[in-house]
Enzyme design. Sequence first.
Site, PDB file in Angstrom:
ATOM      1  N   HIS A  34      19.490   7.400  31.134  1.00  0.00           N
ATOM      2  CA  HIS A  34      18.973   7.931  29.849  1.00  0.00           C
ATOM      3  C   HIS A  34      17.816   8.866  30.134  1.00  0.00           C
ATOM      4  CE1 HIS A  34      14.956   7.372  27.614  1.00  0.00           C
ATOM      5  NE2 HIS A  34      15.861   7.715  26.570  1.00  0.00           N
ATOM      6  N   ASP A 166      16.357  12.018  17.255  1.00  0.00           N
ATOM      7  CA  ASP A 166      15.805  12.417  18.546  1.00  0.00           C
ATOM      8  C   ASP A 166      15.167  13.907  18.694  1.00  0.00           C
ATOM      9  OD1 ASP A 166      15.028  12.798  21.142  1.00  0.00           O
ATOM     10  OD2 ASP A 166      16.967  11.719  21.985  1.00  0.00           O
ATOM     11  N   GLY A 193      15.122   7.394  17.483  1.00  0.00           N
ATOM     12  CA  GLY A 193      14.635   8.546  18.048  1.00  0.00           C
ATOM     13  C   GLY A 193      15.082   8.818  19.343  1.00  0.00           C
ATOM     14  N   HIS A 194      14.173   9.024  20.467  1.00  0.00           N
ATOM     15  CA  HIS A 194      14.599   9.094  21.895  1.00  0.00           C
ATOM     16  C   HIS A 194      14.692   8.042  22.749  1.00  0.00           C
ATOM     17  CE1 HIS A 194      15.209  11.733  25.320  1.00  0.00           C
ATOM     18  NE2 HIS A 194      14.380  11.161  25.902  1.00  0.00           N
ATOM     19  N   LEU A 195      14.404   6.789  22.071  1.00  0.00           N
ATOM     20  CA  LEU A 195      14.325   5.727  22.905  1.00  0.00           C
ATOM     21  C   LEU A 195      15.138   4.646  22.330  1.00  0.00           C
ATOM     22  CD1 LEU A 195      10.308   5.345  23.611  1.00  0.00           C
ATOM     23  CD2 LEU A 195      12.266   6.204  25.081  1.00  0.00           C
TER      24      LEU A 195
END
Length: 218
Positions: A34, A166, A193-195
């Site tokens: 990740h 993201d 988003g980014h997670l």
Amino acid sequence: PKPDDGRYEVDHLVDLVVGFVRERDLTRVTLVGHSLGGGLSLLAAQRLAELGEPRLRRLVLVSSVAYRQRTPPLVRLSEHRGWAEWAARILGPELIVRTLLRSMVYDPSSVTEDQVQEYAAPLRTPEGRRAAMDVGRHLDPALLETLSPRFPEIELPALLIWGRHDHVVPLHVGTRLASALPNAELVVLERCGHLPPEERPDAGLAAVRSFLDRTDAY
């Protein structure tokens, strides 16, 4: 261990991954990464190919760094170790982590206090703060750019998972990477988003399980 040896550059982190796989004599490995871990996974795949060791079976890259991009503010701050250490002590890891997490996700109100406490835990010790800052200080945006022309050589089946929203590693990075890798598929998660593992765990896990089932014969 968090040795104060300054060896937190990307090349050394890749060496640690490759060394672990070789030391344990692992084969048919599914490497999952990740963000920065995705970039390390791509480079580890290249490194093992250079060694002539087909130990990897497939890749799962989640919101993965892959090309030169704008450096996040927290990483830029880590370049100034004294200021970063001062800010960490004055502001406290919880405030820093809470602000960071809320800036990464699609819905800031979804960030829980349990998440804040877990992510902040490594930053409560001087060793943890120093190691985190050392990683940030040694990130070289140019490194991936020099290696990215060789991404088409990575022929492993690859699943790319990205959040539509993201802002850390934007979706256009995932689209470009999916085009560069010969055997890749891109799954885009809405309202994310980014997670993805935190924001859309069920949808992300379903995509991973389906990918593993379909590529199990490799």
